[in-house]
Write a protein that holds these residues in place. Structure first.
Motif, PDB file in Angstrom:
ATOM      1  N   ASP A  11       0.858  -1.189   0.000  1.00 47.53           N
ATOM      2  CA  ASP A  11       0.000   0.000   0.000  1.00 47.53           C
ATOM      3  C   ASP A  11       0.891   1.234   0.000  1.00 47.53           C
ATOM      4  O   ASP A  11       2.121   1.132   0.070  1.00 47.53           O
ATOM      5  N   GLU A  12       0.271   2.411  -0.031  1.00 45.83           N
ATOM      6  CA  GLU A  12       1.046   3.644  -0.169  1.00 45.83           C
ATOM      7  C   GLU A  12       1.883   3.964   1.074  1.00 45.83           C
ATOM      8  O   GLU A  12       2.773   4.820   1.023  1.00 45.83           O
ATOM      9  N   ASN A  13       1.606   3.291   2.191  1.00 43.67           N
ATOM     10  CA  ASN A  13       2.376   3.523   3.421  1.00 43.67           C
ATOM     11  C   ASN A  13       3.572   2.597   3.554  1.00 43.67           C
ATOM     12  O   ASN A  13       4.187   2.526   4.622  1.00 43.67           O
ATOM     13  N   ALA A  14       3.883   1.859   2.515  1.00 46.33           N
ATOM     14  CA  ALA A  14       4.995   0.893   2.563  1.00 46.33           C
ATOM     15  C   ALA A  14       5.984   1.203   1.438  1.00 46.33           C
ATOM     16  O   ALA A  14       5.904   0.627   0.352  1.00 46.33           O
ATOM     17  N   PRO A  15       6.928   2.132   1.680  1.00 47.93           N
ATOM     18  CA  PRO A  15       7.870   2.503   0.628  1.00 47.93           C
ATOM     19  C   PRO A  15       8.838   1.378   0.272  1.00 47.93           C
ATOM     20  O   PRO A  15       9.194   0.555   1.122  1.00 47.93           O
ATOM     21  N   GLY A  16       9.236   1.382  -1.006  1.00 50.78           N
ATOM     22  CA  GLY A  16      10.186   0.380  -1.476  1.00 50.78           C
ATOM     23  C   GLY A  16      10.813   0.837  -2.773  1.00 50.78           C
ATOM     24  O   GLY A  16      10.590   1.967  -3.222  1.00 50.78           O
ATOM     25  N   VAL A  17      11.597  -0.035  -3.375  1.00 51.94           N
ATOM     26  CA  VAL A  17      12.229   0.280  -4.653  1.00 51.94           C
ATOM     27  C   VAL A  17      12.212  -0.940  -5.569  1.00 51.94           C
ATOM     28  O   VAL A  17      12.150  -2.079  -5.106  1.00 51.94           O
ATOM     29  N   LEU A  18      12.282  -0.658  -6.869  1.00 58.50           N
ATOM     30  CA  LEU A  18      12.586  -1.686  -7.866  1.00 58.50           C
ATOM     31  C   LEU A  18      14.003  -1.427  -8.335  1.00 58.50           C
ATOM     32  O   LEU A  18      14.441  -0.273  -8.432  1.00 58.50           O
ATOM     33  N   LEU A  19      14.708  -2.505  -8.656  1.00 49.98           N
ATOM     34  CA  LEU A  19      16.099  -2.392  -9.109  1.00 49.98           C
ATOM     35  C   LEU A  19      16.356  -3.358 -10.250  1.00 49.98           C
ATOM     36  O   LEU A  19      15.912  -4.511 -10.182  1.00 49.98           O
ATOM     37  N   LYS A  20      17.072  -2.890 -11.273  1.00 49.06           N
ATOM     38  CA  LYS A  20      17.572  -3.798 -12.308  1.00 49.06           C
ATOM     39  C   LYS A  20      19.065  -3.932 -12.051  1.00 49.06           C
ATOM     40  O   LYS A  20      19.845  -2.989 -12.295  1.00 49.06           O
ATOM     41  N   LEU A  21      19.468  -5.095 -11.518  1.00 48.67           N
ATOM     42  CA  LEU A  21      20.832  -5.244 -11.012  1.00 48.67           C
ATOM     43  C   LEU A  21      21.873  -5.540 -12.088  1.00 48.67           C
ATOM     44  O   LEU A  21      23.063  -5.314 -11.889  1.00 48.67           O
ATOM     45  N   GLY A  22      21.431  -6.094 -13.220  1.00 50.80           N
ATOM     46  CA  GLY A  22      22.384  -6.352 -14.305  1.00 50.80           C
ATOM     47  C   GLY A  22      22.897  -7.774 -14.361  1.00 50.80           C
ATOM     48  O   GLY A  22      23.481  -8.173 -15.373  1.00 50.80           O
ATOM     49  N   THR A  23      22.700  -8.544 -13.292  1.00 53.79           N
ATOM     50  CA  THR A  23      23.062  -9.970 -13.323  1.00 53.79           C
ATOM     51  C   THR A  23      21.950 -10.763 -12.642  1.00 53.79           C
ATOM     52  O   THR A  23      21.264 -10.226 -11.759  1.00 53.79           O
ATOM     53  N   LYS A  24      21.783 -11.994 -13.058  1.00 57.71           N
ATOM     54  CA  LYS A  24      20.730 -12.855 -12.504  1.00 57.71           C
ATOM     55  C   LYS A  24      20.960 -13.033 -10.992  1.00 57.71           C
ATOM     56  O   LYS A  24      22.082 -13.339 -10.574  1.00 57.71           O
ATOM     57  N   VAL A  25      19.898 -12.800 -10.216  1.00 57.42           N
ATOM     58  CA  VAL A  25      20.023 -12.910  -8.759  1.00 57.42           C
ATOM     59  C   VAL A  25      18.841 -13.664  -8.168  1.00 57.42           C
ATOM     60  O   VAL A  25      17.831 -13.903  -8.844  1.00 57.42           O
ATOM     61  N   GLU A  26      18.970 -13.998  -6.892  1.00 57.66           N
ATOM     62  CA  GLU A  26      17.918 -14.684  -6.146  1.00 57.66           C
ATOM     63  C   GLU A  26      16.637 -13.842  -6.143  1.00 57.66           C
ATOM     64  O   GLU A  26      16.676 -12.660  -5.810  1.00 57.66           O
ATOM     65  N   GLY A  27      15.545 -14.448  -6.549  1.00 61.18           N
ATOM     66  CA  GLY A  27      14.262 -13.745  -6.551  1.00 61.18           C
ATOM     67  C   GLY A  27      14.123 -12.754  -7.693  1.00 61.18           C
ATOM     68  O   GLY A  27      13.166 -11.983  -7.735  1.00 61.18           O
ATOM     69  N   GLY A  28      15.090 -12.774  -8.629  1.00 59.78           N
ATOM     70  CA  GLY A  28      15.067 -11.829  -9.747  1.00 59.78           C
ATOM     71  C   GLY A  28      14.023 -12.206 -10.785  1.00 59.78           C
ATOM     72  O   GLY A  28      13.838 -13.375 -11.094  1.00 59.78           O
ATOM     73  N   ALA A  29      13.360 -11.200 -11.369  1.00 61.38           N
ATOM     74  CA  ALA A  29      12.345 -11.429 -12.391  1.00 61.38           C
ATOM     75  C   ALA A  29      12.819 -10.845 -13.713  1.00 61.38           C
ATOM     76  O   ALA A  29      13.863 -10.190 -13.783  1.00 61.38           O
ATOM     77  N   GLY A  30      12.031 -11.102 -14.760  1.00 66.92           N
ATOM     78  CA  GLY A  30      12.371 -10.580 -16.078  1.00 66.92           C
ATOM     79  C   GLY A  30      13.228 -11.542 -16.868  1.00 66.92           C
ATOM     80  O   GLY A  30      13.700 -12.555 -16.334  1.00 66.92           O
ATOM     81  N   PRO A  31      13.451 -11.215 -18.162  1.00 67.98           N
ATOM     82  CA  PRO A  31      14.202 -12.119 -19.048  1.00 67.98           C
ATOM     83  C   PRO A  31      15.608 -12.427 -18.529  1.00 67.98           C
ATOM     84  O   PRO A  31      16.121 -13.520 -18.709  1.00 67.98           O
ATOM     85  N   GLU A  32      16.236 -11.450 -17.875  1.00 70.30           N
ATOM     86  CA  GLU A  32      17.597 -11.672 -17.341  1.00 70.30           C
ATOM     87  C   GLU A  32      17.594 -12.128 -15.882  1.00 70.30           C
ATOM     88  O   GLU A  32      18.672 -12.368 -15.313  1.00 70.30           O
ATOM     89  N   GLY A  33      16.417 -12.194 -15.271  1.00 73.04           N
ATOM     90  CA  GLY A  33      16.340 -12.596 -13.854  1.00 73.04           C
ATOM     91  C   GLY A  33      17.067 -11.626 -12.946  1.00 73.04           C
ATOM     92  O   GLY A  33      17.573 -12.024 -11.888  1.00 73.04           O
ATOM     93  N   ASP A  34      17.089 -10.349 -13.336  1.00 72.31           N
ATOM     94  CA  ASP A  34      17.894  -9.383 -12.565  1.00 72.31           C
ATOM     95  C   ASP A  34      17.062  -8.240 -11.975  1.00 72.31           C
ATOM     96  O   ASP A  34      17.617  -7.298 -11.413  1.00 72.31           O
ATOM     97  N   ILE A  35      15.724  -8.322 -12.096  1.00 75.50           N
ATOM     98  CA  ILE A  35      14.882  -7.258 -11.562  1.00 75.50           C
ATOM     99  C   ILE A  35      14.327  -7.698 -10.210  1.00 75.50           C
ATOM    100  O   ILE A  35      13.728  -8.769 -10.076  1.00 75.50           O
ATOM    101  N   VAL A  36      14.576  -6.865  -9.195  1.00 73.23           N
ATOM    102  CA  VAL A  36      14.157  -7.187  -7.836  1.00 73.23           C
ATOM    103  C   VAL A  36      13.428  -5.992  -7.235  1.00 73.23           C
ATOM    104  O   VAL A  36      13.551  -4.859  -7.716  1.00 73.23           O
ATOM    105  N   GLY A  37      12.701  -6.260  -6.168  1.00 76.13           N
ATOM    106  CA  GLY A  37      12.007  -5.194  -5.453  1.00 76.13           C
ATOM    107  C   GLY A  37      12.120  -5.441  -3.963  1.00 76.13           C
ATOM    108  O   GLY A  37      12.038  -6.591  -3.503  1.00 76.13           O
ATOM    109  N   PHE A  38      12.326  -4.365  -3.189  1.00 79.16           N
ATOM    110  CA  PHE A  38      12.491  -4.486  -1.741  1.00 79.16           C
ATOM    111  C   PHE A  38      11.756  -3.360  -1.020  1.00 79.16           C
ATOM    112  O   PHE A  38      11.651  -2.232  -1.536  1.00 79.16           O
TER     113      PHE A  38
END
Ligand code: FES
Length: 175
Positions: free
Chosen positions: A72-99
């Motif tokens: 919800d709007e009271n829970a700030p976070g970010v999306l990141l495209k890290l550039g390398t495949k990582v744990e929990g990563g989404a997208g074609p490269e598996g490098d998009i994460v959100g926290f």
């Protein structure tokens, strides 16, 4: 004395009958909570998360956090495209994460360090690894950083559909 012996005998039978009732009662008492638990169990872990569109992959720049909020709007976070495949990563490269960007220790807002892909807390200096699913790598926090479960559709729209840890200050992520 014959009368007295009969009374003792009656008393013994009453005692044994009472013991049988007590045993039956205990068996029922043990059985009932199990039935109650069997009915109550499914509700405890069930949390319905909203599926919220947070951004599109075209909005992301490599290794630059994009501010969002979820669930919800009271829970700030970010999306990141890290550039390398990582744990929990989404997208074609598996490098998009959100926290979440609220520290799980006492709720200070976190800063992102692009050099080592870490989130850092100005409160008591906890650090979290974006490449390792938000794992806590140093400091006072005893929990990892909550990471979003992401889904990316054919148009590149990024949806958050869950969080893997409890957000700071909440009894439930979705109230
Ligand atoms: Fe972040 Fe204490 S609030 S380490």
């Amino acid at each position: 004395m014959d009368r007295c012996n009969k009374l003792v005998d009656v008393g013994r039978r009453q005692f044994l009958r009472g013991g049988a009732f007590a045993a039956a009662g205990m068996a029922t008492a043990v059985a009932l909570p199990l039935q109650a638990q069997a009915k109550a169990a499914p509700g405890l872990a069930l949390v319905e998360y909203p599926s919220n569109k947070l951004a599109n992959v075209a909005d992301l720049k490599p290794n630059e956090p994009l501010d969002v909020s979820y669930p919800d709007e009271n829970a700030p976070g970010v999306l990141l495209k890290l550039g390398t495949k990582v744990e929990g990563g989404a997208g074609p490269e598996g490098d998009i994460v959100g926290f979440s960007t609220i520290c799980p220790h006492k709720g200070f807002p976190l800063n992102y360090n692009a050099d080592d892909h870490s989130f850092n807390c100005p409160g008591h200096y906890s650090r979290f690894d974006a490449d390792a699913g938000g794992q806590q790598i140093w400091g006072q926090s005893t929990a990892n950083l909550p990471q979003y479960a992401l889904r990316i559709d054919a148009k590149g729209d990024i949806y958050a559909e869950g969080v893997d840890e409890l957000l700071y200050g909440r009894l439930s992520n979705v109230l």
